[in-house]
Design a protein around this motif. Sequence first.
Motif, PDB file in Angstrom:
ATOM      1  N   SER A 163      41.652  50.411 -15.233  1.00  0.00           N
ATOM      2  CA  SER A 163      42.736  51.340 -15.560  1.00  0.00           C
ATOM      3  C   SER A 163      42.582  52.687 -14.863  1.00  0.00           C
TER       4      SER A 163
ATOM      5  N   LEU B  90      41.558  57.400 -21.770  1.00  0.00           N
ATOM      6  CA  LEU B  90      41.373  56.266 -22.670  1.00  0.00           C
ATOM      7  C   LEU B  90      40.878  56.814 -24.001  1.00  0.00           C
TER       8      LEU B  90
ATOM      9  N   VAL C 281      40.453  55.107 -15.296  1.00  0.00           N
ATOM     10  CA  VAL C 281      40.356  56.128 -16.339  1.00  0.00           C
ATOM     11  C   VAL C 281      39.546  57.325 -15.837  1.00  0.00           C
TER      12      VAL C 281
ATOM     13  N   SER D 199      45.869  55.564 -20.783  1.00  0.00           N
ATOM     14  CA  SER D 199      45.634  54.251 -20.172  1.00  0.00           C
ATOM     15  C   SER D 199      45.439  53.157 -21.206  1.00  0.00           C
ATOM     16  N   GLY D 200      45.069  53.534 -22.405  1.00  0.00           N
ATOM     17  CA  GLY D 200      44.858  52.529 -23.445  1.00  0.00           C
ATOM     18  C   GLY D 200      44.194  53.133 -24.663  1.00  0.00           C
TER      19      GLY D 200
ATOM     20  N   ARG E 266      44.235  60.319 -16.280  1.00  0.00           N
ATOM     21  CA  ARG E 266      44.332  59.092 -17.071  1.00  0.00           C
ATOM     22  C   ARG E 266      43.243  59.113 -18.143  1.00  0.00           C
TER      23      ARG E 266
ATOM     24  N   VAL F  76      37.770  50.751 -18.174  1.00  0.00           N
ATOM     25  CA  VAL F  76      37.723  52.065 -17.535  1.00  0.00           C
ATOM     26  C   VAL F  76      37.966  51.945 -16.027  1.00  0.00           C
TER      27      VAL F  76
ATOM     28  N   VAL G  37      37.245  59.414 -21.105  1.00  0.00           N
ATOM     29  CA  VAL G  37      37.238  58.652 -22.358  1.00  0.00           C
ATOM     30  C   VAL G  37      37.108  59.649 -23.502  1.00  0.00           C
TER      31      VAL G  37
END
Length: 284
Positions: free
Chosen positions: A161, A89, A163, A116-117, A87, A158, A166
């Motif tokens: 989600s 971000l 994560v 995730s975003g 996942r 973070v 990043v």
Amino acid sequence: MITENYYLTLTCPNRPGIVAAVSTYIFELGGDIEEAQQFDDKASKRFFMRVSFSCSADSQSLKAGFVEIAKRFDLTWDLRAVKDLKRVLIMASKLDHCLVDLLYRWRIGELPMIISGIVSNHPREVYSSIDFADIPFYHLPVTPETKLTQEAKLLEIVADSKVDMVILARYMQILSDDLSTKLSGRCINVHHSFLPSFKGAKPYHQAHARGIKLIGATAHFVTSDLDEGPIIEQDVTRVTHGDTPEDLVRKGRDLERTVLSRALRYYLHDRVLINGATSVVFSD
């Protein structure tokens, strides 16, 4: 019986027998090793290994049975089914070339991940030409007064989600030391310079002023020391005395896209292991 594909990565103090123990374990479970890479770092006296294999045993059984080997060799290790996507971000600012490139490579299957975003210090309207589909978008405007509050919100995203990594896709805000520490090993930045040269702001302009003939880009892990984290991937391109700073910026954008996507691909396939101030990258 269903056969799954797995990635196993490990690092430990170097000693004889590690490869034999790992390969024997996989063999005895009926596994088939498809790729194996290892590195013995003479300086740190640590051993690094990545194994890609297929096996009919499930992930939990593989992990449970591997514990004894991990204890015997004092391993730091991870075992993951390839289907269990990581996942990610993505954070970006107004410069969206890296963001767009990552989204494209994700859509065509080149970067197998769950996004995730997307986080930006600018509003959604800035990216009106980009199709984010159903990817969550978070606007976290940053000022000196709101920086710590917004970083706290970022950490909430973070955590909520789940994560794994990043990605700073030309996110033009310097993370605080506290945030950098909390994201240690879980945050990759692309720097528009061939680090360690020309760190900080406007490196292409710095390079132009020095008459540099090669410019580059660097993807590295984020640490509290600005632009000093372990390097994952780098690339360069040639420039001439006739190139303007704007030409360097244009050529640099291509490098940044390529370098960041390579670094992320290596990470998604468990090819990157941190080794103190450096990294071991088992390239494909």
